[in-house]
Write a protein that holds these residues in place. Structure first.
Motif, mmCIF file in Angstrom:
data_model
loop_
_atom_site.group_PDB
_atom_site.id
_atom_site.type_symbol
_atom_site.label_atom_id
_atom_site.label_comp_id
_atom_site.label_asym_id
_atom_site.label_seq_id
_atom_site.Cartn_x
_atom_site.Cartn_y
_atom_site.Cartn_z
ATOM 1 N N PRO A 395 0.909 -1.448 0.232
ATOM 2 C CA PRO A 395 0.100 0.115 -0.002
ATOM 3 C C PRO A 395 0.645 1.863 -0.006
ATOM 4 O O PRO A 395 1.958 1.198 0.422
ATOM 5 C CB PRO A 395 -0.777 0.439 1.270
ATOM 6 N N HIS A 396 0.132 2.444 -0.243
ATOM 7 C CA HIS A 396 0.966 3.818 -0.702
ATOM 8 C C HIS A 396 0.028 4.755 -0.075
ATOM 9 O O HIS A 396 -1.286 4.908 -0.537
ATOM 10 C CB HIS A 396 1.679 3.881 -2.103
ATOM 11 N N CYS A 445 4.738 9.913 -2.668
ATOM 12 C CA CYS A 445 4.270 8.758 -1.660
ATOM 13 C C CYS A 445 4.596 9.677 -0.285
ATOM 14 O O CYS A 445 5.607 9.528 -0.093
ATOM 15 C CB CYS A 445 5.222 6.795 -1.265
ATOM 16 N N MET A 447 4.860 7.184 2.684
ATOM 17 C CA MET A 447 5.586 6.601 3.129
ATOM 18 C C MET A 447 7.327 6.770 2.609
ATOM 19 O O MET A 447 7.451 6.957 2.067
ATOM 20 C CB MET A 447 5.830 4.698 3.096
ATOM 21 N N HIS A 450 9.177 5.403 1.154
ATOM 22 C CA HIS A 450 9.305 5.079 -0.345
ATOM 23 C C HIS A 450 9.570 5.871 -1.125
ATOM 24 O O HIS A 450 9.843 5.646 -1.803
ATOM 25 C CB HIS A 450 7.399 4.873 -0.107
ATOM 26 N N MET A 455 10.195 7.219 -4.637
ATOM 27 C CA MET A 455 8.582 7.966 -5.406
ATOM 28 C C MET A 455 8.203 8.987 -5.302
ATOM 29 O O MET A 455 7.445 9.877 -4.186
ATOM 30 C CB MET A 455 7.575 6.551 -4.373
HETATM 31 CU CU LIG Z 1 4.390 3.479 -0.105
#
Ligand SMILES: [Cu+2]
Length: 462
Positions: A395-396, A445, A447, A450, A455
């Motif tokens: 998930p992102h 993203c 996160m 990430h 990302m």
């Molecule tokens: Cu992510």
């Protein structure tokens, strides 16, 4: 640091002369200092030592900054950390030069230096601030705080207004922040998931309430990577805003999912009886546990208050026709079990092994990190739609800077205004917004491992 002008000198001389007889009201011409520095915090119970942290004003969380809608926020970041830093004012539809993205909207602020942030607050709601340079390390060490913009009118009538910053820490056995911020296993998987949850920097956050107390709870997920799934126990109420933006109508609170950086404003009635305890509960795979406790003493009123109305809306422009909107597609790739074979980095094609050696394990449209050209070049006022395809096993939480967007549902219905949206593995989400804020804006993203791992892209609005 501050040059004393002749006028200020006169004011201060006069003020000193007047001080003996009259109260004086000298208006400071310097901005308040937001001091990023080392500090310590009692994150863990008393039998553990305090945790050495990095914090704004040396505390976790940093100070709650409050202002009214339409006012300006002025804060001078003084960086006394051992690393360069910056401040991003998350969710504020801000002027681009104040967005705080090191390397895109400003240079990182070196240790020992200051940077003046001065910007308008167009929207009421629950926002927050955090660094945007080595964010995965600096936020994990405790750099974040809430920015609350009060409604000018139409604020809900509540007994208590609480800001709850929910964080996930990775700590050692002696309650110190674990190193290993660049751990590629974390980066390629779910991110840096911790082993200690706090609310407002406290492992056992608690606030005394009465039966039928009505509260506004402003929840913020400040974790690097953990997705929280929350429920009330002895608490009933409504979600009235997401990511700062009021919902058109309050939604009954059931299970609430908060991806990193997401916020929710709740109107909550304490339904637990006198002498009982109400809780905010976080659910994980291994079960649920209380992260905030509300011991109930006394009775606020005999009957519950009536259901709240919607918060007054913020003035976000309406979407234009979606059929003729500018479009972009963003395919999210990479990570563990993602099957990505390589990507472009800095104009060069690299295989996965070489990418990982450079700390890059994710890509958007075959490119890790921001390229020289934006994902989309939008004209001011244009309606934009971006289809995001999560072609990864993870998930992102995708965050757009400078704008709030709506999800276009598969049935064409529009979702609530958000600045961060959680995408499950394999999911495609299409968002739309009016590109009404000029500048270069990140889309990444949240996160944090990430985004550091590749990302990250950007949009240009001119
Ligand atoms: Cu992510």
């Amino acid at each position: 640091m501050t040059r004393i002008t002749r006028r200020q000198f006169h004011i201060s001389v006069l003020a000193a002369a007047a001080a003996a007889t009259l109260p004086t009201f000298v208006r400071s011409e310097t901005a308040p200092i937001l001091h990023a520095r080392e500090g310590s915090a009692r994150l863990a119970p008393a039998e553990y030592p305090e945790t050495r942290i990095w914090g704004y004003d040396g505390t976790v969380p940093g100070p709650v900054l409050r202002a009214r809608q339409g006012e300006r926020m002025t804060q001078s970041l003084r960086n006394d950390l051992p690393q360069a830093s910056s401040v991003h004012w998350h969710g504020i539809r801000i002027e681009n030069s104040m967005d705080g993205v090191a390397g895109l909207t400003q240079p990182a602020v070196a240790p020992g230096e200051e940077f003046l942030y001065d910007f308008a607050l167009p929207d009421a709601g629950t926002y927050w601030y955090h660094p945007h340079n080595r964010t995965y390390e600096q936020m994990a060490r405790g750099l974040y705080g809430a920015l609350i913009v009060e409604e000018n009118e139409g604020a809900p009538d509540v007994d208590l207004d609480e800001v709850l910053l929910i964080d996930d820490w990775r700590v050692t056995d002696d309650a110190q922040i674990a190193e290993g911020f660049g751990n590629m296993h974390d980066w390629a998987h779910a991110g840096r998931i911790g082993n200690w949850i706090t609310v407002n920097g406290n492992g056992v956050w608690s606030s005394e309430v009465a039966h039928h107390t009505r509260m506004r709870l402003r929840l913020v997920n400040t974790a690097n990577a953990r997705i929280f799934t929350l429920e009330g126990r002895g608490l009933e109420g409504w979600v009235v805003a997401l990511d700062g933006m009021p919902l058109e109508a309050p939604q009954p609170l059931g299970e609430l999912t908060l991806a990193p950086a997401q916020r929710a404003d709740l109107i909550i009635d304490v339904v637990a009886g006198e002498g009982e305890e109400a809780f905010l509960v976080s659910f994980e795979r291994d079960g649920g546990y209380a992260i905030a406790a509300f011991p109930v003493t006394g009775v606020a009123r005999q009957a519950r208050l009536s259901a709240p109305g919607a918060l007054p809306p913020n003035h976000v422009p309406f979407l234009g026709p979606l059929e003729t909107a500018a479009r972009a597609e963003l395919r999210m790739e990479g990570g563990a079990m993602g099957g990505m074979r390589g990507a472009m980095i800095g104009g060069r094609m690299m295989g996965m092994r070489d990418m990982a050696a450079e700390g890059k394990v994710w890509a958007f449209n075959g490119m890790a990190d921001m390229g020289d050209t934006p994902l989309l070049d939008a004209r001011m006022g244009e309606t934009v739609r971006i289809a995001m395809i999560n072609d990864t096993a993870w998930p992102h939480g995708m965050h757009l800077h400078g704008h709030h967007f709506r999800q276009i549902g598969v049935d064409g219905r529009l979702g609530p205004l958000r600045d961060t949206i959680l995408m499950n593995r394999g999911e495609t989400v299409e968002i739309a917004f009016v590109a009404d804020n000029p500048g270069d804006w990140l889309l990444h993203c949240h996160m944090l491992e990430h985004s550091a791992g590749g990302m990250m892209t950007w949009l240009r609005v001119t």
